[in-house]
Design a protein around this motif. Structure first.
Motif, PDB file in Angstrom:
ATOM      1  N   ARG A 185      19.433  71.970  93.782  1.00  0.00           N
ATOM      2  CA  ARG A 185      18.643  72.112  92.549  1.00  0.00           C
ATOM      3  C   ARG A 185      19.506  72.586  91.373  1.00  0.00           C
ATOM      4  NH1 ARG A 185      14.129  75.892  94.988  1.00  0.00           N
ATOM      5  NH2 ARG A 185      16.077  76.684  95.847  1.00  0.00           N
ATOM      6  N   ASN A 186      20.638  73.258  91.685  1.00  0.00           N
ATOM      7  CA  ASN A 186      21.517  73.744  90.616  1.00  0.00           C
ATOM      8  C   ASN A 186      22.569  72.715  90.196  1.00  0.00           C
ATOM      9  OD1 ASN A 186      20.304  76.266  90.676  1.00  0.00           O
ATOM     10  ND2 ASN A 186      21.608  76.949  92.383  1.00  0.00           N
ATOM     11  N   PHE A 187      22.550  71.543  90.852  1.00  0.00           N
ATOM     12  CA  PHE A 187      23.646  70.586  90.668  1.00  0.00           C
ATOM     13  C   PHE A 187      23.829  70.157  89.207  1.00  0.00           C
ATOM     14  CE2 PHE A 187      25.640  66.477  90.462  1.00  0.00           C
ATOM     15  CZ  PHE A 187      26.731  66.621  91.289  1.00  0.00           C
ATOM     16  N   ASP A 188      22.765  69.637  88.582  1.00  0.00           N
ATOM     17  CA  ASP A 188      22.895  69.044  87.239  1.00  0.00           C
ATOM     18  C   ASP A 188      23.423  70.059  86.229  1.00  0.00           C
ATOM     19  OD1 ASP A 188      22.030  66.719  88.276  1.00  0.00           O
ATOM     20  OD2 ASP A 188      19.970  66.871  87.529  1.00  0.00           O
ATOM     21  N   ASN A 189      22.895  71.276  86.323  1.00  0.00           N
ATOM     22  CA  ASN A 189      23.293  72.330  85.397  1.00  0.00           C
ATOM     23  C   ASN A 189      24.807  72.575  85.456  1.00  0.00           C
ATOM     24  OD1 ASN A 189      23.370  74.545  83.745  1.00  0.00           O
ATOM     25  ND2 ASN A 189      22.611  75.974  85.297  1.00  0.00           N
ATOM     26  N   TYR A 190      25.344  72.741  86.676  1.00  0.00           N
ATOM     27  CA  TYR A 190      26.772  73.066  86.801  1.00  0.00           C
ATOM     28  C   TYR A 190      27.660  71.840  86.593  1.00  0.00           C
ATOM     29  CZ  TYR A 190      25.452  77.737  87.800  1.00  0.00           C
ATOM     30  OH  TYR A 190      24.942  78.991  87.649  1.00  0.00           O
ATOM     31  N   TYR A 191      27.163  70.669  86.991  1.00  0.00           N
ATOM     32  CA  TYR A 191      27.927  69.425  86.780  1.00  0.00           C
ATOM     33  C   TYR A 191      28.226  69.251  85.291  1.00  0.00           C
ATOM     34  CZ  TYR A 191      29.072  64.418  87.112  1.00  0.00           C
ATOM     35  OH  TYR A 191      29.706  63.188  87.049  1.00  0.00           O
ATOM     36  N   SER A 192      27.238  69.579  84.468  1.00  0.00           N
ATOM     37  CA  SER A 192      27.408  69.362  83.024  1.00  0.00           C
ATOM     38  C   SER A 192      28.411  70.354  82.420  1.00  0.00           C
ATOM     39  CB  SER A 192      26.063  69.480  82.310  1.00  0.00           C
ATOM     40  OG  SER A 192      25.642  70.840  82.364  1.00  0.00           O
ATOM     41  N   LYS A 193      28.757  71.402  83.181  1.00  0.00           N
ATOM     42  CA  LYS A 193      29.685  72.419  82.632  1.00  0.00           C
ATOM     43  C   LYS A 193      31.125  72.246  83.118  1.00  0.00           C
ATOM     44  CE  LYS A 193      26.139  75.860  81.933  1.00  0.00           C
ATOM     45  NZ  LYS A 193      25.227  76.682  82.707  1.00  0.00           N
ATOM     46  N   VAL A 194      31.368  71.193  83.897  1.00  0.00           N
ATOM     47  CA  VAL A 194      32.735  70.933  84.368  1.00  0.00           C
ATOM     48  C   VAL A 194      33.424  70.003  83.368  1.00  0.00           C
ATOM     49  CG1 VAL A 194      34.141  69.992  86.260  1.00  0.00           C
ATOM     50  CG2 VAL A 194      31.974  71.129  86.779  1.00  0.00           C
ATOM     51  N   HIS A 195      34.661  70.321  83.011  1.00  0.00           N
ATOM     52  CA  HIS A 195      35.375  69.463  82.048  1.00  0.00           C
ATOM     53  C   HIS A 195      36.651  68.897  82.658  1.00  0.00           C
ATOM     54  CE1 HIS A 195      32.575  70.308  78.942  1.00  0.00           C
ATOM     55  NE2 HIS A 195      32.642  71.606  79.254  1.00  0.00           N
ATOM     56  N   VAL A 196      36.817  67.605  82.460  1.00  0.00           N
ATOM     57  CA  VAL A 196      38.007  66.924  82.984  1.00  0.00           C
ATOM     58  C   VAL A 196      38.821  66.439  81.791  1.00  0.00           C
ATOM     59  CG1 VAL A 196      38.827  64.962  84.351  1.00  0.00           C
ATOM     60  CG2 VAL A 196      36.744  66.170  85.039  1.00  0.00           C
ATOM     61  N   GLU A 197      40.098  66.810  81.775  1.00  0.00           N
ATOM     62  CA  GLU A 197      40.949  66.419  80.645  1.00  0.00           C
ATOM     63  C   GLU A 197      42.221  65.787  81.190  1.00  0.00           C
ATOM     64  OE1 GLU A 197      43.431  68.675  77.115  1.00  0.00           O
ATOM     65  OE2 GLU A 197      42.488  69.842  78.710  1.00  0.00           O
ATOM     66  N   LYS A 198      42.570  64.623  80.635  1.00  0.00           N
ATOM     67  CA  LYS A 198      43.820  63.975  81.028  1.00  0.00           C
ATOM     68  C   LYS A 198      44.961  64.744  80.366  1.00  0.00           C
ATOM     69  CE  LYS A 198      45.280  59.315  81.811  1.00  0.00           C
ATOM     70  NZ  LYS A 198      45.070  57.913  81.579  1.00  0.00           N
ATOM     71  N   VAL A 199      45.986  65.125  81.127  1.00  0.00           N
ATOM     72  CA  VAL A 199      47.061  65.938  80.532  1.00  0.00           C
ATOM     73  C   VAL A 199      48.430  65.264  80.701  1.00  0.00           C
ATOM     74  CG1 VAL A 199      45.922  68.169  80.720  1.00  0.00           C
ATOM     75  CG2 VAL A 199      47.208  67.304  82.679  1.00  0.00           C
TER      76      VAL A 199
END
Ligand code: ADP
Length: 310
Positions: free
Chosen positions: A296-310
């Protein structure tokens, strides 16, 4: 479906003792028993994400029967090679905010038992689209045993995600049949290339450019609270995660493997796959039980992960 391989499963017993008295009698009121072994944590999290999964490996004896019963109660499909020898118990004593662990090494297997499992796997591979291999090898099997499993998967065109450590990891990835993905943590990465690893982008890029990783498409270095750093083909990614309240971080690497396996099975983009793995990892740390998430917490935390190409 996803097939998870656990060659040395266990019953994980956790005793809460406050205080824990050495050289004295300790009576335990609070006991928790779960089916353990890294691959079973992976299977449980995949199942909690409502994805199809089957657990396999080798187990036996009354401990094996208990593991089987537990998986059944959790509605996780299973098809293990059952042997007479006893599977292991692993005991964690939680005391005064410390955790003291007593880990049995498990049964010593014969080469013939390893061969029988290869036969079973060959049949199972006709019905699965991706395989995860997690954890250590039981005593008696050669450190090259995972190479055999991966070669067989390659023959059947089923990609493998591998999460192991030490000599087994080194031996396995130096074979010509490669896993699609490996997920070392910081320490495991350092051990692989004999270097101390820090969290700096330059250090991680250099480490992942080592020839040992050349033909492995995905190398995901999980960095605990600092998220992860990944190499995908020729590109590098830094993955950052929000600050969260951690209840129990044990098994978060396994939960991450579960998310990565789901992403790859569903042919998600690299960014989405990395976000999935980080989210299931984080969700595991927020629960008391190892290898459990609350979807149930998946969507909330998924939206707070950031992926950046470095
Ligand atoms: P392992 O269990 O294999 O050592 P990690 O400790 O790196 O793996 O954890 C895997 C993932 O779980 C991390 O990349 C992160 O997403 C999540 N995680 C682990 N520990 C924490 C933490 N303290 N805070 C937030 N997330 C965490």
């Amino acid at each position: 479906m996803i097939l998870t391989i656990t060659m040395n499963p266990s019953v994980d017993i956790s005793y809460s003792l406050n205080p824990f008295k050495i050289d004295d009698v300790n009576r335990v009121e609070s006991v928790s028993k779960t089916a353990g072994g890294k691959g079973l944590n992976v299977a449980r999290v995949i199942s909690q994400m409502n994805e199809e999964v089957k657990a396999t490996g080798i187990m036996g004896g009354t401990v094996g029967s208990y593991i089987s019963k537990t998986l059944k109660a959790e509605n996780i499909k299973q098809d293990f090679l059952m042997i007479k020898k006893e599977s292991r118990n692993c005991i964690a004593i939680l005391h005064e905010e410390n955790q003291t662990e007593i880990l049995e090494s498990g049964p010593t297997l014969e080469k013939s038992e390893g061969d029988l499992f290869l036969k079973k796997l060959s049949d199972l591979l006709n019905h699965v689209s991706i395989v995860t291999i997690s954890g250590s090898l039981p005593k008696g099997l050669s450190p090259k045993y995972y190479q055999k499993l991966i070669s067989l998967c390659e023959k059947k065109k089923v990609p493998v995600l591998l999460d192991t450590s030490g000599r087994t990891l080194k031996e396995t990835i130096s074979n010509s049949s490669k896993p699609l993905l490996i997920k070392p943590n910081e320490t495991e990465l350092g051990d692989l290339i004999n270097k101390k690893i820090s969290n700096s982008t330059d250090v991680l890029k250099k480490a992942l450019s080592h020839e040992i990783f050349n033909e492995i498409e995905y190398v995901i270095v999980s960095l605990g609270a600092d998220g992860a750093f990944a190499k995908y083909k020729e590109s590098f990614y830094r993955i950052t995660i929000p600050k969260i309240k951690v209840m129990n971080p044990v098994g978060s690497g396994d939960a991450t493997m579960a998310g990565l396996a789901i992403g790859l099975k569903q042919k998600k983009s690299i960014e989405e796959t990395l976000k999935l793995g980080m989210t299931t990892g984080m969700l595991n740390t927020m629960e008391k039980k190892t290898g459990f998430i609350d979807k149930r917490n998946f969507d909330n935390y998924y939206s707070k992960v950031h992926v950046e190409k470095v």
